[in-house]
Design an enzyme around this catalytic site. Structure first.
Site, PDB file in Angstrom:
ATOM      1  N   LYS A  54      17.205  29.007 -27.527  1.00 52.96           N
ATOM      2  CA  LYS A  54      17.724  27.731 -28.037  1.00 52.96           C
ATOM      3  C   LYS A  54      18.354  27.929 -29.407  1.00 52.96           C
ATOM      4  O   LYS A  54      19.456  27.436 -29.678  1.00 52.96           O
ATOM      5  CB  LYS A  54      16.593  26.690 -28.116  1.00 52.96           C
ATOM      6  CG  LYS A  54      16.201  26.140 -26.764  1.00 52.96           C
ATOM      7  CD  LYS A  54      14.903  25.335 -26.797  1.00 52.96           C
ATOM      8  CE  LYS A  54      14.489  24.952 -25.381  1.00 52.96           C
ATOM      9  NZ  LYS A  54      13.137  24.412 -25.265  1.00 52.96           N
ATOM     10  N   GLN A  98       8.456  22.294 -28.775  1.00 51.22           N
ATOM     11  CA  GLN A  98       8.300  23.024 -27.508  1.00 51.22           C
ATOM     12  C   GLN A  98       6.933  22.737 -26.883  1.00 51.22           C
ATOM     13  O   GLN A  98       5.896  22.811 -27.552  1.00 51.22           O
ATOM     14  CB  GLN A  98       8.470  24.534 -27.775  1.00 51.22           C
ATOM     15  CG  GLN A  98       8.440  25.411 -26.539  1.00 51.22           C
ATOM     16  CD  GLN A  98       9.655  25.229 -25.622  1.00 51.22           C
ATOM     17  OE1 GLN A  98      10.727  24.843 -26.056  1.00 51.22           O
ATOM     18  NE2 GLN A  98       9.474  25.487 -24.349  1.00 51.22           N
ATOM     19  N   ASP A 121      14.887  15.661 -26.477  1.00 43.72           N
ATOM     20  CA  ASP A 121      14.193  15.898 -25.213  1.00 43.72           C
ATOM     21  C   ASP A 121      14.226  14.656 -24.324  1.00 43.72           C
ATOM     22  O   ASP A 121      13.996  14.751 -23.118  1.00 43.72           O
ATOM     23  CB  ASP A 121      12.709  16.212 -25.487  1.00 43.72           C
ATOM     24  CG  ASP A 121      12.391  17.690 -25.417  1.00 43.72           C
ATOM     25  OD1 ASP A 121      13.047  18.404 -24.636  1.00 43.72           O
ATOM     26  OD2 ASP A 121      11.475  18.125 -26.152  1.00 43.72           O
TER      27      ASP A 121
HETATM   28  N1  GUN Z   1       8.788  23.276 -22.201  1.00 44.51           N
HETATM   29  C1  GUN Z   1       9.350  23.505 -20.976  1.00 44.51           C
HETATM   30  N2  GUN Z   1      10.431  22.700 -20.812  1.00 44.51           N
HETATM   31  C2  GUN Z   1      10.539  21.961 -21.933  1.00 44.51           C
HETATM   32  C3  GUN Z   1      11.467  20.962 -22.355  1.00 44.51           C
HETATM   33  O1  GUN Z   1      12.406  20.579 -21.650  1.00 44.51           O
HETATM   34  N3  GUN Z   1      11.241  20.441 -23.594  1.00 44.51           N
HETATM   35  C4  GUN Z   1      10.207  20.825 -24.374  1.00 44.51           C
HETATM   36  N4  GUN Z   1      10.067  20.246 -25.564  1.00 44.51           N
HETATM   37  N5  GUN Z   1       9.326  21.753 -24.018  1.00 44.51           N
HETATM   38  C5  GUN Z   1       9.502  22.312 -22.798  1.00 44.51           C
END
Ligand code: GUN
Length: 301
Positions: A54, A98, A121
């Site tokens: 990311k 995350q 998100d």
């Molecule tokens: N962990 C796995 N997928 C995601 C996501 O789309 N967002 C977040 N914040 N954590 C994750």
């Protein structure tokens, strides 16, 4: 029939290229640089990989990008204080904490602490509610469902799914429910099926659009798929692969790919389907957040 393979990598590259050029335009027009903060708590190896990707992708797009890596024993109070600081940081437009978080931290409390205007998100109640009521002009939509819709529009060659039956297998807050809402917004006739659904294969056989998001490896079999359906596999499961050597593993989806590709007209592979779209859509959503803050009409993805 042998299905067309939906190439998530190339679709994701197109989204990232568009985000990059629109970011340059936003900076030239307003001086505002989209800023994203990613927070990770603990050492989960898969999460570390995602978070690194990311950060890397954000820099490629021309964003300001910060990553906060906190130790496993970080208290809920400390994490809440960091989220508050990021909520008030003018150069940050998107915040992503995350998941999963360590057990001693209340995930729901952290998600609801993120400012809805920076919730890239799309997990905050405000954004969930906006998606549920069709307020898409001001909502943030979760990245994996948003990416799945980009692939579906491309595979079907249209934006409007009127007259099509969509079956979503899985009812999670992160994927199943938001994707069902997006499909409904595109005028599909939507069924959400799940582990308590009676005679699941007979339900999936009615689907022109079949979305698998159950987290069970290769559960959807070839004879569960209507001939000509478009199949979107959101699952990412690691299974033993003794054929590659002792102790080796490989990634598979929730769909039995070889069988379902015989019936479908188009299908996403795992890896290389929905997966690459998720980070691309996070970039798109962060750019949208920055545009909204700048009072500029955001691009559509
Ligand atoms: N962990 C796995 N997928 C995601 C996501 O789309 N967002 C977040 N914040 N954590 C994750």
């Amino acid at each position: 029939m042998s299905a067309a393979v939906i190439d998530g990598k190339s679709e994701a590259a197109k989204v990232v290229a568009e985000v990059t050029s629109q970011t340059a335009k936003l900076i030239a027009d307003t001086g505002i640089v989209p800023g994203i903060a990613v927070v990770i708590v603990g050492e989960d190896p898969a999460s570390q990989v995602y978070v690194r990707s990311k950060g890397k992708r954000a820099l490629e797009c021309g964003f300001h990008s910060v990553t906060h890596k906190l130790p496993e024993d970080t208290s809920e109070e400390t994490l809440l204080a960091l989220v508050d600081e990021l909520n008030n940081d003018e150069v940050i437009h998107g915040i992503l904490v995350q998941l999963p978080l360590p057990d001693h931290i209340d995930e729901g409390k952290i998600i609801q602490a993120v400012s809805p205007d920076k919730d890239v998100d799309g997990f905050h109640f405000i954004n969930v509610g906006k998606l549920g009521t069709g307020e898409l002009a001001t909502a943030f939509v979760p990245c994996t469902p948003a990416g799945s819709m980009v692939l579906l529009r491309q595979a079907l060659g249209k934006q409007d799914f009127s007259g099509l039956n969509a079956v979503v297998v899985g009812r999670s807050n992160i994927v199943g429910k938001p994707i069902a809402n997006l499909l409904l917004g595109a005028n599909a006739t939507v069924t959400i099926a799940h582990s308590r659904t009676k005679d699941l294969p007979s339900v999936t056989r009615g689907a022109d659009i079949l979305v698998a998001a159950v987290g069970r490896s290769q559960m959807i079999k070839g004879d569960w798929v209507k001939p000509g359906a478009v199949v979107i596999d959101v699952g990412i499961n690691r299974i033993p692969a003794p054929e590659k050597g002792e102790g080796k593993t490989r990634l598979v989806g929730d769909v039995d790919y070889d069988e379902c590709a015989e019936a479908a007209s188009a299908i996403t592979p795992v890896p290389g389907g929905v997966g690459p779209m998720t980070i691309a859509m996070l970039m798109a959503t962060t750019l949208i957040a920055a545009c909204r803050k700048a009072g500029v009409e955001p691009p559509a993805f």
